[in-house]
Design a protein around this motif. Sequence first.
Motif, PDB file in Angstrom:
ATOM      1  N   PHE A  50       0.771  -1.106   0.070  1.00 51.52           N
ATOM      2  CA  PHE A  50       0.118  -0.024  -0.243  1.00 51.52           C
ATOM      3  C   PHE A  50       0.759   1.140  -0.091  1.00 51.52           C
ATOM      4  CE2 PHE A  50      -3.128   3.042   2.290  1.00 51.52           C
ATOM      5  CZ  PHE A  50      -3.672   2.989   1.061  1.00 51.52           C
ATOM      6  N   TYR A  51       1.899   1.106   0.704  1.00 50.89           N
ATOM      7  CA  TYR A  51       2.970   2.407   0.673  1.00 50.89           C
ATOM      8  C   TYR A  51       3.326   2.577  -0.739  1.00 50.89           C
ATOM      9  CZ  TYR A  51       6.809   5.016   2.125  1.00 50.89           C
ATOM     10  OH  TYR A  51       7.761   6.190   2.498  1.00 50.89           O
ATOM     11  N   GLU A  52       3.657   1.599  -1.514  1.00 52.08           N
ATOM     12  CA  GLU A  52       3.926   1.772  -2.905  1.00 52.08           C
ATOM     13  C   GLU A  52       3.058   2.418  -3.682  1.00 52.08           C
ATOM     14  OE1 GLU A  52       5.917  -1.080  -6.385  1.00 52.08           O
ATOM     15  OE2 GLU A  52       5.350  -1.779  -4.394  1.00 52.08           O
ATOM     16  N   VAL A  53       1.664   1.993  -3.438  1.00 53.13           N
ATOM     17  CA  VAL A  53       0.450   2.577  -4.266  1.00 53.13           C
ATOM     18  C   VAL A  53       0.610   4.089  -4.025  1.00 53.13           C
ATOM     19  CG1 VAL A  53      -1.856   2.647  -4.544  1.00 53.13           C
ATOM     20  CG2 VAL A  53      -0.600   0.381  -4.438  1.00 53.13           C
ATOM     21  N   SER A  72     -10.074  -5.566  -1.508  1.00 52.12           N
ATOM     22  CA  SER A  72     -11.150  -6.391  -0.600  1.00 52.12           C
ATOM     23  C   SER A  72     -11.384  -5.334   0.735  1.00 52.12           C
ATOM     24  CB  SER A  72     -11.122  -7.614  -0.558  1.00 52.12           C
ATOM     25  OG  SER A  72     -10.031  -7.965   0.532  1.00 52.12           O
ATOM     26  N   ILE A  73     -10.418  -4.686   0.995  1.00 54.06           N
ATOM     27  CA  ILE A  73     -10.636  -3.999   2.254  1.00 54.06           C
ATOM     28  C   ILE A  73     -10.941  -2.486   1.729  1.00 54.06           C
ATOM     29  CG2 ILE A  73      -9.312  -5.526   3.861  1.00 54.06           C
ATOM     30  CD1 ILE A  73      -7.077  -3.496   3.863  1.00 54.06           C
ATOM     31  N   GLY A  74     -10.794  -2.103   0.637  1.00 47.55           N
ATOM     32  CA  GLY A  74     -11.291  -0.782   0.397  1.00 47.55           C
ATOM     33  C   GLY A  74     -10.186   0.156   0.240  1.00 47.55           C
ATOM     34  N   LEU A  75      -8.991  -0.091   0.276  1.00 40.90           N
ATOM     35  CA  LEU A  75      -8.010   0.896   0.326  1.00 40.90           C
ATOM     36  C   LEU A  75      -7.504   1.351  -1.228  1.00 40.90           C
ATOM     37  CD1 LEU A  75      -5.807  -0.139   3.299  1.00 40.90           C
ATOM     38  CD2 LEU A  75      -7.055   1.825   3.131  1.00 40.90           C
ATOM     39  N   ILE A  76      -7.642   0.266  -2.126  1.00 37.14           N
ATOM     40  CA  ILE A  76      -7.443   0.723  -3.455  1.00 37.14           C
ATOM     41  C   ILE A  76      -8.367   0.206  -4.461  1.00 37.14           C
ATOM     42  CG2 ILE A  76      -4.867   0.300  -3.052  1.00 37.14           C
ATOM     43  CD1 ILE A  76      -5.094  -2.531  -4.711  1.00 37.14           C
ATOM     44  N   ASN A  77      -8.264   0.913  -5.625  1.00 36.56           N
ATOM     45  CA  ASN A  77      -9.080   0.617  -6.935  1.00 36.56           C
ATOM     46  C   ASN A  77      -8.144  -0.415  -7.853  1.00 36.56           C
ATOM     47  OD1 ASN A  77     -11.449   1.762  -5.937  1.00 36.56           O
ATOM     48  ND2 ASN A  77     -10.644   3.912  -6.627  1.00 36.56           N
ATOM     49  N   LEU A  78      -8.778  -1.122  -8.506  1.00 34.59           N
ATOM     50  CA  LEU A  78      -8.059  -2.100  -9.287  1.00 34.59           C
ATOM     51  C   LEU A  78      -8.670  -1.614 -10.787  1.00 34.59           C
ATOM     52  CD1 LEU A  78      -7.192  -5.421  -7.666  1.00 34.59           C
ATOM     53  CD2 LEU A  78      -5.717  -3.910  -8.453  1.00 34.59           C
ATOM     54  N   ARG A  91      -4.561   8.445   0.683  1.00 35.84           N
ATOM     55  CA  ARG A  91      -3.227   8.777   0.108  1.00 35.84           C
ATOM     56  C   ARG A  91      -2.695   9.626   0.987  1.00 35.84           C
ATOM     57  NH1 ARG A  91      -0.715   8.851  -4.828  1.00 35.84           N
ATOM     58  NH2 ARG A  91      -2.730   8.709  -5.961  1.00 35.84           N
ATOM     59  N   LEU A  92      -3.291  10.863   1.440  1.00 34.28           N
ATOM     60  CA  LEU A  92      -2.682  12.046   2.213  1.00 34.28           C
ATOM     61  C   LEU A  92      -2.529  11.412   3.648  1.00 34.28           C
ATOM     62  CD1 LEU A  92      -4.972  14.961   0.912  1.00 34.28           C
ATOM     63  CD2 LEU A  92      -2.426  14.272   0.444  1.00 34.28           C
ATOM     64  N   TYR A  93      -3.318  10.599   4.233  1.00 28.55           N
ATOM     65  CA  TYR A  93      -3.326  10.385   5.575  1.00 28.55           C
ATOM     66  C   TYR A  93      -2.272   9.154   5.738  1.00 28.55           C
ATOM     67  CZ  TYR A  93      -4.859   8.051  10.074  1.00 28.55           C
ATOM     68  OH  TYR A  93      -4.739   7.539  11.365  1.00 28.55           O
TER      69      TYR A  93
END
Length: 103
Positions: A50-53, A72-78, A91-93
């Motif tokens: 996630f850090y990379e994203v 699946s936990i909602g942190l990224i879009n694919l 991203r900011l947080y």
Amino acid sequence: MRIQKNCQGWFVAFLGQLLEQAITEAGIYHEYLKQYVLALRDEPELRDAFYEVINTTKYVKLEPALAYKLQSIGLINLEGDRSTPACELYRLYFQQYLKKVRV
């Protein structure tokens, strides 16, 4: 017309302040974001992915299993194999939070 412009200016200023505070522990989303902090804290491999994203300006191609978990936990879009943060708030947080964790 003048009243409308004043209201718009106030609203824009309010939104700016809200977003500025939203990425802090005093922000209105702190409790909501805390659930993600706990999930990432317990899974360093997921946290690093996630850090990379969140630290790229375009998209990232992640290992499929990690991408699926983050989606699946909602942190990224694919989009296919392209991973991007689900929203700018994340991203900011997490740029701030994960920077502290990685140091």
